[in-house]
Design an enzyme around this catalytic site. Sequence first.
Site, PDB file in Angstrom:
ATOM      1  N   ASP A  67      23.045 -11.101  14.241  1.00 27.13           N
ATOM      2  CA  ASP A  67      23.043  -9.642  14.214  1.00 27.13           C
ATOM      3  C   ASP A  67      24.438  -9.107  14.550  1.00 27.13           C
ATOM      4  OD1 ASP A  67      20.422  -9.972  13.703  1.00 27.13           O
ATOM      5  OD2 ASP A  67      19.671  -8.940  15.503  1.00 27.13           O
ATOM      6  N   TYR A  72      26.766  -9.349  11.669  1.00 24.47           N
ATOM      7  CA  TYR A  72      26.380  -8.322  10.702  1.00 24.47           C
ATOM      8  C   TYR A  72      26.955  -6.964  11.130  1.00 24.47           C
ATOM      9  CZ  TYR A  72      23.349  -5.243   7.950  1.00 24.47           C
ATOM     10  OH  TYR A  72      22.867  -4.274   7.106  1.00 24.47           O
ATOM     11  N   SER A 105      -4.927   5.495 -10.286  1.00 21.63           N
ATOM     12  CA  SER A 105      -5.418   4.665  -9.182  1.00 21.63           C
ATOM     13  C   SER A 105      -6.224   3.516  -9.791  1.00 21.63           C
ATOM     14  CB  SER A 105      -6.198   5.497  -8.183  1.00 21.63           C
ATOM     15  OG  SER A 105      -7.350   5.981  -8.761  1.00 21.63           O
ATOM     16  N   GLU A 107      -3.270 -10.237  -6.400  1.00 23.27           N
ATOM     17  CA  GLU A 107      -2.258  -9.849  -5.403  1.00 23.27           C
ATOM     18  C   GLU A 107      -2.952  -9.217  -4.214  1.00 23.27           C
ATOM     19  OE1 GLU A 107       0.175  -6.845  -7.193  1.00 23.27           O
ATOM     20  OE2 GLU A 107       1.459  -8.268  -8.211  1.00 23.27           O
ATOM     21  N   LYS A 113      -4.028  -6.525  -1.678  1.00 19.26           N
ATOM     22  CA  LYS A 113      -4.020  -5.062  -1.767  1.00 19.26           C
ATOM     23  C   LYS A 113      -3.578  -4.526  -0.415  1.00 19.26           C
ATOM     24  CE  LYS A 113      -6.985  -1.133  -2.887  1.00 19.26           C
ATOM     25  NZ  LYS A 113      -5.988  -0.258  -2.361  1.00 19.26           N
ATOM     26  N   ARG A 142       2.888   9.279  -4.620  1.00 20.69           N
ATOM     27  CA  ARG A 142       1.954   9.378  -5.733  1.00 20.69           C
ATOM     28  C   ARG A 142       1.509  10.819  -5.966  1.00 20.69           C
ATOM     29  NH1 ARG A 142      -3.626   8.949  -6.260  1.00 20.69           N
ATOM     30  NH2 ARG A 142      -4.161   8.426  -8.388  1.00 20.69           N
ATOM     31  N   CYS A 177     -33.974  26.388  -0.558  1.00 15.33           N
ATOM     32  CA  CYS A 177     -32.562  26.285  -0.186  1.00 15.33           C
ATOM     33  C   CYS A 177     -32.385  26.695   1.280  1.00 15.33           C
ATOM     34  CB  CYS A 177     -31.709  27.185  -1.076  1.00 15.33           C
ATOM     35  SG  CYS A 177     -29.999  27.330  -0.525  1.00 15.33           S
ATOM     36  N   CYS A 221     -30.204  23.741  -5.356  1.00 18.34           N
ATOM     37  CA  CYS A 221     -30.676  25.107  -5.200  1.00 18.34           C
ATOM     38  C   CYS A 221     -30.485  25.762  -6.561  1.00 18.34           C
ATOM     39  CB  CYS A 221     -29.859  25.845  -4.148  1.00 18.34           C
ATOM     40  SG  CYS A 221     -30.022  27.632  -4.285  1.00 18.34           S
ATOM     41  N   CYS A 243     -26.990  32.201  -5.276  1.00 15.97           N
ATOM     42  CA  CYS A 243     -27.031  31.672  -3.908  1.00 15.97           C
ATOM     43  C   CYS A 243     -25.686  31.919  -3.214  1.00 15.97           C
ATOM     44  CB  CYS A 243     -27.328  30.175  -3.929  1.00 15.97           C
ATOM     45  SG  CYS A 243     -27.124  29.397  -2.317  1.00 15.97           S
TER      46      CYS A 243
HETATM   47  S1  IVH Z   1      -1.504  -2.190  -8.860  1.00 15.35           S
HETATM   48  C1  IVH Z   1      -2.658   1.580 -11.872  1.00 15.35           C
HETATM   49  N1  IVH Z   1      -1.294  -3.812  -6.855  1.00 15.35           N
HETATM   50  O1  IVH Z   1      -3.775   0.554  -4.082  1.00 15.35           O
HETATM   51  C2  IVH Z   1      -2.384   1.270 -10.467  1.00 15.35           C
HETATM   52  N2  IVH Z   1      -1.832  -1.567  -6.357  1.00 15.35           N
HETATM   53  O2  IVH Z   1      -6.317   1.872  -4.362  1.00 15.35           O
HETATM   54  C3  IVH Z   1      -1.840  -0.133 -10.369  1.00 15.35           C
HETATM   55  N3  IVH Z   1      -2.058  -1.075  -3.968  1.00 15.35           N
HETATM   56  O3  IVH Z   1      -2.547   3.263  -5.922  1.00 15.35           O
HETATM   57  C4  IVH Z   1      -1.634  -0.461  -8.965  1.00 15.35           C
HETATM   58  N4  IVH Z   1      -1.613  -3.098  -3.257  1.00 15.35           N
HETATM   59  O4  IVH Z   1      -0.916   2.107  -4.288  1.00 15.35           O
HETATM   60  C5  IVH Z   1      -1.552  -2.547  -7.214  1.00 15.35           C
HETATM   61  N5  IVH Z   1      -1.011  -5.380  -5.214  1.00 15.35           N
HETATM   62  C6  IVH Z   1      -1.270  -4.138  -5.556  1.00 15.35           C
HETATM   63  C7  IVH Z   1      -1.550  -3.122  -4.602  1.00 15.35           C
HETATM   64  C8  IVH Z   1      -1.835  -1.838  -5.055  1.00 15.35           C
HETATM   65  C9  IVH Z   1      -1.907  -1.863  -2.898  1.00 15.35           C
HETATM   66  C10 IVH Z   1      -2.403   0.357  -3.901  1.00 15.35           C
HETATM   67  C11 IVH Z   1      -1.733   1.197  -4.959  1.00 15.35           C
HETATM   68  C12 IVH Z   1      -2.862   1.931  -5.637  1.00 15.35           C
HETATM   69  C13 IVH Z   1      -3.950   1.814  -4.631  1.00 15.35           C
HETATM   70  C14 IVH Z   1      -5.308   1.955  -5.290  1.00 15.35           C
END
Ligand code: IVH
Length: 745
Positions: A34, A37, A83, A172, A174, A195, A469, A491, A496
Amino acid sequence: MTFTNPQQEIEQLREEIRGHDRRYYVDAAPTITDQEYDQKLDRLKQLEAEHPGLLTADSPTQRVGGEPLEGFRTVAHARPMLSIDNTYDVENLSKWAQRCYEALDPQLAEIEAELAAIDQREESIKGKRDKASQAIRKQGKEQRKTLEEKKLRLRAAAAETGYAIDGGYLAEPKIDGVAINLRYENGLLVLATTRGDGARGDDVTQNVRTIRSIPLRLAATETLPAPEVLEVRGEIFMPHAEFRRINDAFRDAGEEPFANPRNATAGTLKQLDPTAVAERRLQFLAHGQGEVAGAQFETHTQFLDSLATWGVPASPLAKLCKSIQDVWERIEKFDSQRDQLSYEVDGVVIKLDRYDQREQLGTTSRFPRWCIAYKYPAEQAVTKLLQVDWQVGKTGKLTPRATMEPVFVAGTTVQHATLHNYGEILRKDIRIGDTVIIEKAGEIIPQVVRVDLEKRPANLPPIEPPEKCPDCGGEVESEHDDAGKETARYCMNPECPAQLRERLIHFAARGQMDIDGMGEKIVLQLADAGLLNSFGDIFELHSKRAQLLELDRMGEKKADNLLAGIEAAKTRGLDRVLCGLGIRHIGSTVARILAKHYGSIESLQAATREEIQTFQTDGQESGIGPEIAASIHHFLHSEAGQHVIEELQSANVTLAVSQPTEPNTPQIFAGKTFVVTGKLEKYTRDEIHTLVEQHGGKASSSVSKKTDYLVAGEKAGSKLAKAEQLGVTVLSETAFEELLPTENS
Ligand code: IVH
């Protein structure tokens, strides 16, 4: 090493430091101490201070720069940020793989085509009884039988292979963080956006620049030069240890800690002061792409490999799987390992690796079809059900809401849960006084999973559904599914008051008409005072100022602000109005697609249901299915719907795709694109953008060949350099101001 000129030494130091940053933050394998660096960084700072002309925005010394922001500017995404569809069980995962497989298998496609051809042939001889026709029919029947059998065989064989698609499935982790879009132009990080609603997000570039694992400049090589445009999408997240460190500090300071690492990440990215962000050690891993120009990738693996070369980190735990069984094994294995990770992973994202297959599958209006997220089961807790209330929604739907003894689950204290509908209460046999198991995954509203029947006290009576209702006492009707189970109760009273209140709240809220000064409380107050009985009434409030002033806690200033907010909301545009009306199935995405395609309420009204269901956008299906088409069409042609539209029309609410210009502003910037950069004195960036747009110009966030003017303030950095390189006219703030017409010209 000795240097003949400072520029050489500066460049050399930058290269070295970038390499060390990468080895430290991306590869987690540093090669110097460090201290060493810090010495290099200090030397670079010193040289740059001595030679300010050599300072560039992508220098490693420039991660934190500029002043705190006043707010975040929203920017349109070059490609929508969709999403992902979710599943929690292996069966659905398998069904998803089957859908992908069948959509891609040429043999199955051929069978479908042959079956369609047979249908067509028979259609042409419909009703004919002659010999030839009968023979065709007979032949068709046999062919159909053979084809159906072949289809079954192919399907069975596909299932047998575990839907092994050529190219494979990439699994991958999540990561539970905040999605981000990083835009690199010619190798330089020029923009980072959240997003947002998928179409537009917040510009958080200043904050993102402080994240050390995100390169400010791509490490381009001769064989892999930096593309003209490269948008990398990924997840920004906060590791557990950092989350604990920050929360401990908050607690020590007597402040409210964050509920979970994701909230902490989102909260950090929304800090206005980048120095504060730099202190919280956020991390980044890439998982996808947005706009790309000047490079082509055939598979996701290839894309990730290129990112690795450029120094952009991606998950080292991604794994290419042959079949859905392999995927499932991976998911199970990973579940047992994920609590050893230093950050939160809530599932596995499975995507087709080959981009040509992705294209073939396409997207719905919300999700890509080539991708699915498997989510690990949510955290659970046990508590007691104390009470159930029925809430009236904007469509009249009655939703039972449970109140329970407070319990801590997945990072927050939970006291309420939705019970969805009466059918659900019956199915789960939920009674007041029961011990219930609830669960909560991330931000999702807590659910009652089941009742612990062994703990049920004797003689608990079942919950009675509302026959009237609970708000207006109106008639109630229930909806059932094909199996006769109750799915919803409504209802039926069109007047309403509870429904109307909910509709008005939704209409005025952010994301819809975004009426400043008209939050939930004010809507309720106005409705109670009898001032609001329809959407149209909102726009009549200006003629009722005296009555407004009689309301509790409503002073002159507040009333005027409200009226100004209403006036300003008139030009939000067709998409926001459509979304605000609370029509079933019409949310923001669908509203935007409809508005963009039809342009005005009149052309939308003129469209048939079939047209709405089948139109294409940019040569692709719009994602609008039969239910959505039926719903919007029904609304537009119903008496109530037409009445609403007439009211809005006579109030001069924009019912076309909005072009917010002041009618008398001279359009001196028509056709011109502006970019603003650096620290300004007189205006905020947003103000300049607004001025440009009001005068007919376009405001953009990045300098390109299409840029006409760059308005540059102090510390302009990379955009200035690029503008100069491209020969774009650079304006100071004053020079920009001089272009503007004076008030009375
Ligand atoms: S692929 C069309 N890969 O999860 C969207 N998303 O619940 C393609 N996320 O909005 C996204 N890990 O922000 C992808 N390995 C991964 C991810 C991932 C986390 C998030 C991403 C997405 C959200 C949906």
